[in-house]
Design a protein around this motif. Structure first.
Motif, PDB file in Angstrom:
ATOM      1  N   GLY A   1     -55.399 -81.677  52.565  1.00  9.79           N
ATOM      2  CA  GLY A   1     -56.482 -82.504  53.084  1.00  9.79           C
ATOM      3  C   GLY A   1     -57.577 -81.670  53.718  1.00  9.79           C
ATOM      4  O   GLY A   1     -58.762 -82.002  53.625  1.00  9.79           O
ATOM      5  N   SER A   2     -57.185 -80.571  54.366  1.00  7.46           N
ATOM      6  CA  SER A   2     -58.186 -79.692  54.983  1.00  7.46           C
ATOM      7  C   SER A   2     -59.141 -79.138  53.934  1.00  7.46           C
ATOM      8  O   SER A   2     -60.370 -79.187  54.097  1.00  7.46           O
ATOM      9  N   ASP A   3     -58.602 -78.597  52.830  1.00  9.91           N
ATOM     10  CA  ASP A   3     -59.532 -77.995  51.854  1.00  9.91           C
ATOM     11  C   ASP A   3     -60.330 -79.075  51.130  1.00  9.91           C
ATOM     12  O   ASP A   3     -61.472 -78.833  50.711  1.00  9.91           O
ATOM     13  N   ALA A   4     -59.766 -80.284  51.006  1.00  9.78           N
ATOM     14  CA  ALA A   4     -60.541 -81.374  50.397  1.00  9.78           C
ATOM     15  C   ALA A   4     -61.748 -81.726  51.263  1.00  9.78           C
ATOM     16  O   ALA A   4     -62.847 -81.970  50.744  1.00  9.78           O
ATOM     17  N   ASN A   5     -61.562 -81.743  52.573  1.00 11.47           N
ATOM     18  CA  ASN A   5     -62.702 -82.038  53.443  1.00 11.47           C
ATOM     19  C   ASN A   5     -63.700 -80.880  53.493  1.00 11.47           C
ATOM     20  O   ASN A   5     -64.904 -81.097  53.650  1.00 11.47           O
ATOM     21  N   GLU A   6     -63.215 -79.638  53.361  1.00  7.73           N
ATOM     22  CA  GLU A   6     -64.151 -78.518  53.210  1.00  7.73           C
ATOM     23  C   GLU A   6     -64.990 -78.720  51.942  1.00  7.73           C
ATOM     24  O   GLU A   6     -66.206 -78.521  51.954  1.00  7.73           O
ATOM     25  N   THR A   7     -64.343 -79.099  50.853  1.00  7.70           N
ATOM     26  CA  THR A   7     -65.069 -79.395  49.612  1.00  7.70           C
ATOM     27  C   THR A   7     -66.104 -80.479  49.841  1.00  7.70           C
ATOM     28  O   THR A   7     -67.258 -80.371  49.398  1.00  7.70           O
ATOM     29  N   ASN A   8     -65.706 -81.547  50.531  1.00  8.19           N
ATOM     30  CA  ASN A   8     -66.634 -82.655  50.772  1.00  8.19           C
ATOM     31  C   ASN A   8     -67.910 -82.189  51.463  1.00  8.19           C
ATOM     32  O   ASN A   8     -69.018 -82.586  51.079  1.00  8.19           O
ATOM     33  N   ILE A   9     -67.766 -81.362  52.505  1.00 13.55           N
ATOM     34  CA  ILE A   9     -68.952 -80.920  53.246  1.00 13.55           C
ATOM     35  C   ILE A   9     -69.825 -80.032  52.377  1.00 13.55           C
ATOM     36  O   ILE A   9     -71.061 -80.164  52.370  1.00 13.55           O
ATOM     37  N   LYS A  10     -69.221 -79.140  51.596  1.00 12.92           N
ATOM     38  CA  LYS A  10     -70.019 -78.307  50.701  1.00 12.92           C
ATOM     39  C   LYS A  10     -70.780 -79.163  49.685  1.00 12.92           C
ATOM     40  O   LYS A  10     -71.956 -78.910  49.403  1.00 12.92           O
ATOM     41  N   LEU A  11     -70.116 -80.172  49.140  1.00 12.27           N
ATOM     42  CA  LEU A  11     -70.779 -81.032  48.154  1.00 12.27           C
ATOM     43  C   LEU A  11     -71.933 -81.801  48.791  1.00 12.27           C
ATOM     44  O   LEU A  11     -72.992 -81.993  48.162  1.00 12.27           O
ATOM     45  N   ILE A  12     -71.745 -82.227  50.022  1.00 14.53           N
ATOM     46  CA  ILE A  12     -72.815 -82.959  50.721  1.00 14.53           C
ATOM     47  C   ILE A  12     -74.007 -82.050  50.979  1.00 14.53           C
ATOM     48  O   ILE A  12     -75.175 -82.451  50.780  1.00 14.53           O
TER      49      ILE A  12
ATOM     50  N   HIS B   1     -59.251 -84.411  60.679  1.00 11.61           N
ATOM     51  CA  HIS B   1     -59.740 -84.128  59.333  1.00 11.61           C
ATOM     52  C   HIS B   1     -59.337 -82.738  58.846  1.00 11.61           C
ATOM     53  O   HIS B   1     -59.852 -82.275  57.829  1.00 11.61           O
ATOM     54  N   GLY B   2     -58.413 -82.076  59.538  1.00 10.36           N
ATOM     55  CA  GLY B   2     -57.945 -80.769  59.125  1.00 10.36           C
ATOM     56  C   GLY B   2     -58.034 -79.758  60.241  1.00 10.36           C
ATOM     57  O   GLY B   2     -58.447 -80.072  61.367  1.00 10.36           O
ATOM     58  N   SER B   3     -57.665 -78.515  59.926  1.00 11.26           N
ATOM     59  CA  SER B   3     -57.655 -77.494  60.977  1.00 11.26           C
ATOM     60  C   SER B   3     -58.267 -76.171  60.509  1.00 11.26           C
ATOM     61  O   SER B   3     -57.925 -75.106  61.020  1.00 11.26           O
ATOM     62  N   GLY B   4     -59.171 -76.225  59.524  1.00 17.04           N
ATOM     63  CA  GLY B   4     -59.960 -75.047  59.163  1.00 17.04           C
ATOM     64  C   GLY B   4     -61.135 -74.908  60.112  1.00 17.04           C
ATOM     65  O   GLY B   4     -61.190 -75.542  61.172  1.00 17.04           O
TER      66      GLY B   4
ATOM     67  N   LEU C   1     -56.931 -80.013  71.237  1.00 23.79           N
ATOM     68  CA  LEU C   1     -55.978 -78.992  70.831  1.00 23.79           C
ATOM     69  C   LEU C   1     -56.493 -78.151  69.671  1.00 23.79           C
ATOM     70  O   LEU C   1     -56.228 -76.945  69.581  1.00 23.79           O
ATOM     71  N   PHE C   2     -57.259 -78.763  68.772  1.00 18.97           N
ATOM     72  CA  PHE C   2     -57.725 -78.081  67.574  1.00 18.97           C
ATOM     73  C   PHE C   2     -59.047 -77.339  67.800  1.00 18.97           C
ATOM     74  O   PHE C   2     -59.525 -76.645  66.904  1.00 18.97           O
ATOM     75  N   HIS C   3     -59.628 -77.501  68.993  1.00 18.47           N
ATOM     76  CA  HIS C   3     -60.857 -76.786  69.348  1.00 18.47           C
ATOM     77  C   HIS C   3     -60.597 -75.658  70.339  1.00 18.47           C
ATOM     78  O   HIS C   3     -61.242 -74.608  70.267  1.00 18.47           O
ATOM     79  N   LYS C   4     -59.661 -75.869  71.234  1.00 19.28           N
ATOM     80  CA  LYS C   4     -59.459 -74.991  72.390  1.00 19.28           C
ATOM     81  C   LYS C   4     -59.148 -73.557  71.964  1.00 19.28           C
ATOM     82  O   LYS C   4     -58.193 -73.309  71.230  1.00 19.28           O
ATOM     83  N   LYS C   5     -59.988 -72.624  72.415  1.00 15.88           N
ATOM     84  CA  LYS C   5     -59.859 -71.186  72.173  1.00 15.88           C
ATOM     85  C   LYS C   5     -60.115 -70.781  70.720  1.00 15.88           C
ATOM     86  O   LYS C   5     -59.859 -69.636  70.348  1.00 15.88           O
ATOM     87  N   PHE C   6     -60.585 -71.694  69.884  1.00 15.92           N
ATOM     88  CA  PHE C   6     -60.928 -71.355  68.499  1.00 15.92           C
ATOM     89  C   PHE C   6     -62.445 -71.298  68.271  1.00 15.92           C
ATOM     90  O   PHE C   6     -62.897 -71.203  67.129  1.00 15.92           O
TER      91      PHE C   6
ATOM     92  N   LEU D   1     -64.540 -73.722  68.417  1.00 16.05           N
ATOM     93  CA  LEU D   1     -64.916 -74.920  67.675  1.00 16.05           C
ATOM     94  C   LEU D   1     -65.272 -76.029  68.662  1.00 16.05           C
ATOM     95  O   LEU D   1     -64.815 -76.013  69.808  1.00 16.05           O
ATOM     96  N   PRO D   2     -66.077 -76.998  68.262  1.00 13.80           N
ATOM     97  CA  PRO D   2     -66.599 -77.236  66.902  1.00 13.80           C
ATOM     98  C   PRO D   2     -67.823 -76.389  66.572  1.00 13.80           C
ATOM     99  O   PRO D   2     -68.543 -75.946  67.465  1.00 13.80           O
ATOM    100  N   LEU D   3     -68.055 -76.203  65.278  1.00 14.05           N
ATOM    101  CA  LEU D   3     -69.264 -75.553  64.805  1.00 14.05           C
ATOM    102  C   LEU D   3     -70.470 -76.450  65.079  1.00 14.05           C
ATOM    103  O   LEU D   3     -70.348 -77.670  65.207  1.00 14.05           O
ATOM    104  N   SER D   4     -71.633 -75.824  65.125  1.00 15.02           N
ATOM    105  CA  SER D   4     -72.828 -76.533  65.604  1.00 15.02           C
ATOM    106  C   SER D   4     -73.260 -77.671  64.694  1.00 15.02           C
ATOM    107  O   SER D   4     -73.949 -78.595  65.143  1.00 15.02           O
ATOM    108  N   GLN D   5     -72.879 -77.631  63.409  1.00 17.56           N
ATOM    109  CA  GLN D   5     -73.332 -78.691  62.486  1.00 17.56           C
ATOM    110  C   GLN D   5     -72.577 -80.000  62.677  1.00 17.56           C
ATOM    111  O   GLN D   5     -72.937 -81.014  62.084  1.00 17.56           O
ATOM    112  N   VAL D   6     -71.534 -80.002  63.508  1.00 15.45           N
ATOM    113  CA  VAL D   6     -70.701 -81.192  63.682  1.00 15.45           C
ATOM    114  C   VAL D   6     -70.945 -81.808  65.055  1.00 15.45           C
ATOM    115  O   VAL D   6     -70.910 -81.118  66.077  1.00 15.45           O
TER     116      VAL D   6
END
Length: 456
Positions: free
Chosen positions: A119-130, A153-156, A167-172, A174-179
């Motif tokens: 699911g993570s790589d599918a959502n990466e694909t979705n953003i690239k396609l958009i 929506h994933g953990s990439g 939990l998925f943002h802390k010390k990583f 994240l989030p990136l500025s586009q989100v």
């Protein structure tokens, strides 16, 4: 039990487990469980314990464990052709057949499916396609993605940014500025307890409108949401939420990604959550239920509207510069074909709706009046029980008390697996679709016993 192997030791010394307290596991403070087999709704570990898996792995083993038809399909495909890539027009019988089966089940306005592994790589694909889509249309500034707090929506890097859990943002970093994140449609956790559901929906819509106004619709490319919030708490949306959100997005020309990794292929008692809630997405993310996790496979289903522009892009720029080596992997595709056939042959989507409704009704009847149960919610074969310190004031337990994990552990001791959800004292259930009414009764009875053992 004495054994002549070193698996337990090798596990702690060599295996980096995801979503795990690494130090506690390495020190031996966190229990191991080495799974050796499974049948229908039950799994077994190497110590001989048999457990009713009321979370279907990670809400993914939808057809249940031990399905020989899928195992045979995987074996046959591996013997015939273990791998060939799907670049530059190459395909296999399994991948082409599965694509047809998916599109036969998808909403009518969808066009093609691109395959990945998770699911993570599918959502990466979705953003690239958009982003590609908007570049082809000459809108290079229209790139921001609106997600929701508590969405998963994933953990990439991009997908971990889309995920709205600390939990998925802390010390990583994240989030990136586009989100950017907006209000979660989580009625039980609303700030204003005086709001009706309709008023809360209006509040969510107003928050979204205000964000679009602040950022500028010409900078916002898409909105991503799960039909039912999953890891963020198993939260069905309030009535009227999705039509109201869709209207705002359509008015501002913002694409909609329906992340159906959890809800796709039957968990709500309908083939897709988009169908269940009347959503008309531009992209649909699929994964878990596509193969019932018998082999890794995911997909991005692309709408007619987007596909036309993607074709235009390749006419103007040559082949699209996106691909995974394992896209449409034939072994995963063979598992998907066999899995979707089983869903139909065993009438499992209807069973998910009927037995899932029964599970939710019985859970509400058994625990709805408990002094420390604040909310019981669900839809189809998905259910959650949320614990509170005080019902009347909706006061939550301190996170350090770990009430949810305590109840999950007590339930595990009784032979039933549920999930202590992150960011709240929430016990989640998402059993395989083959769950019977008697097994649903067992889940409810043992959950009630576990709650009493921890909370009285």
């Amino acid at each position: 039990m004495l054994r002549n192997d070193q698996l337990d030791q090798w596990d702690r010394e060599n295996f980096f487990h995801p979503s795990t307290h690494l130090a506690e596991f390495a020190r031996g403070e966190l229990a191991q469980r080495i799974i050796t087999g499974g049948t229908n709704c039950h799994i077994e570990d190497r110590d001989g314990n048999r457990m009713l898996d009321a979370f279907a792995g990670l809400y993914c083993v939808n057809v249940g464990y031990g399905r020989q038809d899928i195992a045979d399909a995987i074996a046959a495909q591996a013997k015939e052709l273990a791998f060939y890539h799907s670049y530059v027009g190459h395909g296999t019988e399994a991948s082409i057949t599965l694509a047809k089966m998916i599109m036969d089940r998808a909403p009518d306005h969808m066009s093609k499916v691109y395959f990945g592994l998770s699911g993570s790589d599918a959502n990466e694909t979705n953003i690239k396609l958009i982003w590609y889509y908007n570049n082809i249309l000459g809108r290079p500034e229209k790139k921001k993605i609106i997600s929701r707090w508590r969405g998963y929506h994933g953990s990439g890097l991009m997908t971990g940014s889309l995920t709205g859990l600390e939990l998925f943002h802390k010390k990583f970093d994240l989030p990136l500025s586009q989100v950017i994140h907006t209000e979660a449609p989580y009625y039980f956790r609303r700030d204003d307890l005086g709001q009706s559901e309709a008023q809360f929906v209006a509040h969510c819509v107003a928050e979204l409108e205000a964000m679009i106004d602040r950022e500028g619709a010409d900078t916002i490319a898409a909105f991503i949401g799960e039909p039912v919030l999953g890891t963020g708490g198993i939260v069905p949306p309030p009535q009227g939420y999705w039509p109201a959100i869709q209207e705002v997005l359509d008015r501002h020309d913002i694409l909609l990604i329906a992340d159906e990794v959890v809800t796709g292929f039957g968990r709500l008692g309908t083939m897709f959550g988009s169908e269940h809630y009347g959503i008309k997405p531009d992209l649909i993310t699929i994964a878990k239920g596509l193969t019932s996790a018998y082999a890794p496979l995911s997909g991005s289903i692309v709408s007619d509207k987007m596909w036309t522009v993607l074709e235009q892009g390749t006419d103007e720029n040559g082949p699209i510069g996106h691909g995974w080596t394992y896209s449409a992997h034939p072994i995963g595709a063979a598992a998907g074909v066999a899995n979707l056939k089983l869903l139909d042959e065993l009438n499992l989507v209807n069973n998910a709706g009927s037995v899932g409704t029964y599970l939710n009704e019985q859970m509400a009847a058994a625990l709805g009046d408990h002094a420390h149960v604040g909310d019981i919610r669900g839809e189809g074969m998905i259910c959650a029980v949320e614990f509170v310190k005080d019902r009347d004031s909706r006061t939550f337990f301190d996170v350090t008390e770990k009430v949810g994990p305590q109840v999950a552990a007590a339930l595990g001791q009784l032979g039933v697996i549920a999930r202590a959800m992150p960011q709240g004292d929430i016990l989640g259930f998402a059993p395989p679709f083959c769950l019977t009414q008697s097994e649903a009764d067992e889940v409810v009875t043992k959950t009630t016993d576990a709650v009493k053992a921890v909370l009285g």
